[in-house]
Write an enzyme that holds these catalytic residues in place. Structure first.
Site, PDB file in Angstrom:
ATOM      1  N   ASP A  69     -44.612  52.346 121.060  1.00  0.00           N
ATOM      2  CA  ASP A  69     -43.627  51.560 121.801  1.00  0.00           C
ATOM      3  C   ASP A  69     -43.179  52.307 123.057  1.00  0.00           C
ATOM      4  OD1 ASP A  69     -40.886  50.510 122.510  1.00  0.00           O
ATOM      5  OD2 ASP A  69     -41.335  49.180 120.836  1.00  0.00           O
ATOM      6  N   CYS A  96     -39.254  48.001 115.336  1.00  0.00           N
ATOM      7  CA  CYS A  96     -40.690  48.236 115.505  1.00  0.00           C
ATOM      8  C   CYS A  96     -41.467  46.960 115.194  1.00  0.00           C
ATOM      9  CB  CYS A  96     -41.147  49.365 114.583  1.00  0.00           C
ATOM     10  SG  CYS A  96     -42.889  49.798 114.793  1.00  0.00           S
TER      11      CYS A  96
END
Length: 529
Positions: free
Chosen positions: A189, A267
């Site tokens: 990420d 996430c």
């Protein structure tokens, strides 16, 4: 939900009519004088409150400085962030100015002059030369401008003087704590792109092994191989410590979550489920440790550490190992809570509290305390992160405006070690598209919302490093770039057809001070991956 869609959603929701009632048009005058969110006092998001100027500030932030914060480093990092963001923010206004001139007789000359003045580089000449025949290819200009901007930033970073003293001091500290190598794997990420430089405040030269994987699902077999390479150096060369020094290899896994929107901005690889994300990273750490113990003799073992990052404010959550190295998702130190408990204290009292927090966490959960070296390391990471918490309070009012995805491009391959900044790039470490298909698909999905939905292309930076002492290393790295580029284009044919995928390729020698070299886009092997 990415940041841009979130803003649109909030805007639409603010003006939606109640169920069963017609919506009357708003008076024009009200629109002109009504401040937009978040300036309006009643529109501060949960966890935020209005200050004396009407700006929304996190309720977690204090009105005065924390006694353990490195203010000088915070100022340097803030200046770096502003300069990098400004370089990327200049791209769209510059291209709009150039687009308005495309039918002028001296278009190519004027366009290149504007690009040099505002962006610092020239645009692809062939794209400008074809503008009189067809519409100017703004998608290609945008994609290449993003990649070229990053390339220039990376080159500037590689020319900066090497601060070896700081890295050497941190390496010595690691060894004093009992760890001869520190290996960090984080989620791919983009909100964790500043993990080392900002969140943990660790010199990247002291952490030579740091890679990112979707969902922090690092390759266990590859990590075993890297551990073996490190141990071989110790036995053959005594670097970084002698075999009988009693130190160990430390593997750190970093997952992330969102405190303000846990169901949507956590996430993506784990469905924004904090516990799933943490447990998946913990499972990989345990598998890595078990693989070392089962595969090698003589009591071979590694140390492991699990860290969570709240990407809303960069506060970390350190899971405290017990005396045997085992960890639990529930036994952790919340550094935001530590920040709030110590921000108004004297430096000596804050240090005392920091020194007691690790053992307190273990005792509270009925677990044994970690070994002294691990405790020292955790305390250092917590103290470093206190500076980052205050950095976000000072420069971002305690919570980033872009709590979701807002990356500029996708980075594929070995990545760029020198440029670290939150939400700069989505990262995928891979040598072939097949092995990294899952990571790449997640990145394309993110950019389909960020860019493609707005008609902008997905910029992809492909970068591999080679050993200049190995004959043919550079040529093989260039060939890998071309194979990966061809495989990416073959995997996303619709994006390629519509001009919504722009790839750039570079290689670089592993030796310090090596320049970034652009790989010419020719002789692409369309079949090899």
């Amino acid at each position: 939900m990415d940041t841009r869609k979130r803003r649109e959603h909030l805007h639409q929701a603010a003006h939606a009519a109640p169920v069963g009632m017609a919506m009357r048009p708003r008076p024009a005058a009200a629109t002109a004088v009504m401040p937009s969110w978040p300036q309006r006092l009643s529109f501060c998001a949960p966890g935020m409150q209005a200050d004396s100027k009407g700006d929304c500030v996190s309720t977690l932030c204090a009105s005065h400085a924390h006694p353990l914060v490195d203010q000088a480093r915070n100022a340097l990092l803030a200046d770096y962030e502003r300069r990098v963001q400004a370089r990327f923010d200049d791209i769209v206004p510059t291209l709009k100015q150039i687009a308005a001139l495309q039918h002028d007789t001296d278009f190519e000359t004027r366009a290149q002059q504007i690009a040099r003045d505002r962006l610092g580089f020239e645009l692809p000449a062939v794209v400008l030369a074809d503008a009189w025949v067809t519409t100017l290819d703004m998608r290609r200009l945008y994609g290449t401008s993003v990649l070229r901007t990053f390339l220039e930033l990376a080159r500037e970073a590689y020319t900066q003087p090497y601060n070896g003293a700081e890295a050497e001091a941190m390496t010595r500290f690691f060894i004093e704590c009992g760890f001869h190598e520190v290996d960090v794997s984080a989620c791919a990420d983009g909100r964790l792109k500043g993990l080392l430089q900002y969140i943990l405040r660790l010199p990247q030269q002291a952490v030579p092994r740091h890679k990112s994987y979707a969902g922090t699902l690092f390759d266990v077999e590859l990590n075993v191989k890297q551990w073996a390479e490190t141990e071989l150096h110790r036995f053959r060369e005594g670097v970084p410590t002698l075999p009988d020094a009693g130190t160990r290899y430390l593997k750190i896994a970093v997952y992330h979550f969102s405190s303000s929107d846990p169901l949507h901005e956590g996430c993506a690889a784990h469905g924004s489920d904090d516990r799933r994300a943490g447990q998946a990273a913990l499972d990989r750490l345990e598998a890595f440790g078990t693989a070392i113990e089962n595969g090698f003799c003589c009591g071979a073992s590694v140390a492991t550490l699990l860290i969570g990052v709240d990407t809303d404010n960069d506060a970390i959550r350190v899971h405290v190992p017990d005396a045997q190295g085992g960890m639990s998702l529930d036994c952790h130190v919340d550094n935001m809570a530590l920040y709030q408990a110590t921000v108004g204290k004297a430096e000596s009292e804050a240090l005392w509290r920091l020194g007691a927090i690790v053992e307190e966490a273990a005792r509270r959960h009925g677990r044994s305390a970690p070994e002294s070296g691990m405790r020292r390391l955790i305390e250092r990471l917590l103290m470093n992160n206190l500076s980052q918490i205050e950095y976000v309070c000072t420069n971002h009012r305690g919570r980033y405006a872009d709590i979701g995805h807002a990356e500029r491009f996708i980075s594929i391959g070995d990545g760029f070690d020198k440029v670290h900044l939150r939400n700069l790039a989505y990262i995928g470490h891979m040598h072939t598209v097949e092995e990294g298909a899952a990571d790449l698909d997640v990145g394309i999905k993110i950019f389909s919302r960020l860019n493609v939905a707005r008609g902008l292309p997905v910029p992809v930076a492909i970068h591999y490093r080679y050993d200049s002492q190995v004959p043919g290393g550079k040529e093989r790295a260039e060939a890998r770039c071309r194979r990966v580029k061809a495989a990416i284009e073959a995997r996303y044919p619709v994006l390629m057809r519509d001009g919504l995928l722009v790839c750039g390729m570079t290689v670089q020698a592993k030796q310090p001070g090596s320049d970034l070299e652009i790989v010419a886009d020719n002789d692409i092997d369309a079949h090899g991956h």
